[in-house]
Design an enzyme around this catalytic site. Structure first.
Site, short mmCIF file in Angstrom:
data_model
loop_
_atom_site.label_atom_id
_atom_site.label_comp_id
_atom_site.label_asym_id
_atom_site.label_seq_id
_atom_site.Cartn_x
_atom_site.Cartn_y
_atom_site.Cartn_z
N ASP A 13 -12.10 -33.69 13.00
CA ASP A 13 -12.43 -32.48 12.45
C ASP A 13 -13.68 -32.25 13.00
O ASP A 13 -14.54 -32.75 13.68
CB ASP A 13 -13.22 -32.68 10.92
CG ASP A 13 -13.90 -31.77 10.14
OD1 ASP A 13 -12.39 -31.35 10.01
OD2 ASP A 13 -14.84 -31.89 10.19
N ASN A 57 -17.20 -20.14 13.72
CA ASN A 57 -16.75 -18.67 13.26
C ASN A 57 -17.46 -17.80 12.99
O ASN A 57 -17.22 -16.78 12.98
CB ASN A 57 -16.51 -19.22 11.56
CG ASN A 57 -14.56 -19.83 12.25
OD1 ASN A 57 -14.22 -18.82 12.73
ND2 ASN A 57 -14.30 -19.60 10.89
N ASP A 61 -9.73 -19.91 16.33
CA ASP A 61 -8.58 -19.68 15.58
C ASP A 61 -8.13 -19.78 17.39
O ASP A 61 -7.67 -20.81 18.00
CB ASP A 61 -7.94 -17.93 16.09
CG ASP A 61 -7.65 -17.67 14.37
OD1 ASP A 61 -8.32 -18.45 13.23
OD2 ASP A 61 -7.11 -16.72 14.50
N GLU A 117 -9.94 -27.42 9.92
CA GLU A 117 -10.53 -27.43 11.19
C GLU A 117 -10.08 -28.71 11.35
O GLU A 117 -10.88 -29.69 12.49
CB GLU A 117 -11.58 -27.52 11.24
CG GLU A 117 -13.07 -27.74 10.95
CD GLU A 117 -13.03 -27.17 9.50
OE1 GLU A 117 -14.11 -27.45 8.61
OE2 GLU A 117 -12.82 -26.38 9.64
#
Length: 298
Positions: free
Chosen positions: A175, A183, A192, A218
């Site tokens: 993770d 973000n 992305d 993620e």
């Protein structure tokens, strides 16, 4: 005249035989396929020179050739028709009656050949479309690696293989740390880019027998075949360090990951193996992130 007497020869762009009908093969090749041979192997021209059938014939239309069978000395009349990247030759004995049937049969043969080619192309297009659809069904659209559904399908197969053959298998759950902040700072385009970069690194660094996948958001997942816990832990540490060097959004973009690693035991299912790796991942998160926690069952 029966159409069975017509000789039909399809040539490629180099003037070599690509296809031929049974009438030609039975008369000149003993029913064998003369693919790759030249027409000059079977005929001479009326002048005794090699027949005027060579590379470039595809640009010619309705050229008549009077060719002589090298073995029997019989004379044959051929018409050449442009066909794709090559040519189609339709021929018969020069003294056969109703020779104009060559012209009619020639055009018919061209249309039939085009239909066959169109059908082949349609089949090829269909196969390609099916392959694309199958790929889309099993890959994550953003990263191009295995999606969750396909990963679970392959994991179950690999677990069954390992358990029935007494082989080893390890699982890594990964993770990305503080992904929301990435973000927030770099936007979803930046997020992305991070996911794509991590996925590309996994593909580049794992063995061909292993399978990485995007498990959601993620979170990434990786199974390693024939890998005991210690080897999988070493691989996890290498991946953690290399992920930390990625800078898909510039030098100010720092990435780290937490990883849980466990290995398969005899009574495991795909679900129990993932649950155990996920618990170890949670521990890695709670103990400070950017670390690997690896334990067997129990």
């Amino acid at each position: 005249m029966s159409s069975g007497r017509l000789l039909v020869i399809e040539l490629d762009a180099e003037g070599r035989i690509r296809e031929s009908n049974i009438a030609f093969r039975s008369r000149f090749a003993g029913f064998n396929r003369p693919d790759g041979e030249t027409v000059a192997s079977f005929f001479t021209s009326t002048s005794g020179e090699s027949p005027d059938i060579e590379a470039g014939i595809a640009q010619r239309t309705a050229i008549t050739h009077v060719l002589i069978d090298r073995r029997s000395g019989e004379t044959f009349l051929f018409h050449a028709y442009q066909l794709g990247d090559g040519a189609l030759l339709i021929g018969e004995l020069a003294n056969a009656e109703d020779s104009d049937i060559i012209e009619r049969m020639g055009h018919l043969a061209i249309e039939m050949s085009r239909l066959v080619r169109d059908l082949r192309k349609t089949n090829q297009d269909l196969l390609m479309a099916n392959a694309r659809a199958e790929k889309l069904a099993r890959t994550d659209p953003l990263t191009g690696i295995a999606n969750r559904r396909y990963f679970m399908e392959r994991l179950r197969q690999s677990i069954d293989h390992a358990q029935t053959r007494n082989r080893q298998l390890s699982l890594l759950m990964m993770d990305l740390d503080h992904f929301k902040s990435i973000n927030d700072r770099f936007g979803h385009t930046g997020g992305d880019a991070v996911l794509i970069a991590v996925a590309a690194l996994l593909v580049a660094k794992v063995r061909s027998a292993d399978l990485p996948g995007r498990f959601g958001g993620e979170e990434f997942i990786l199974y390693m075949q024939d890998a005991p816990l210690l080897a999988a832990t070493d691989a996890a540490e290498r991946l953690r360090k290399e992920i930390g060097t990625l800078r898909p959004c510039g030098e100010e973009c720092r990435i780290s990951t937490s990883i849980g690693v466990t290995e398969l035991v005899p009574d495991d299912t795909a679900e129990s193996l993932i649950q155990r790796a996920d618990q170890l991942l949670y521990r890695a998160k709670s103990e400070g992130r950017n670390r690997v926690i690896a334990e067997p069952k129990g």
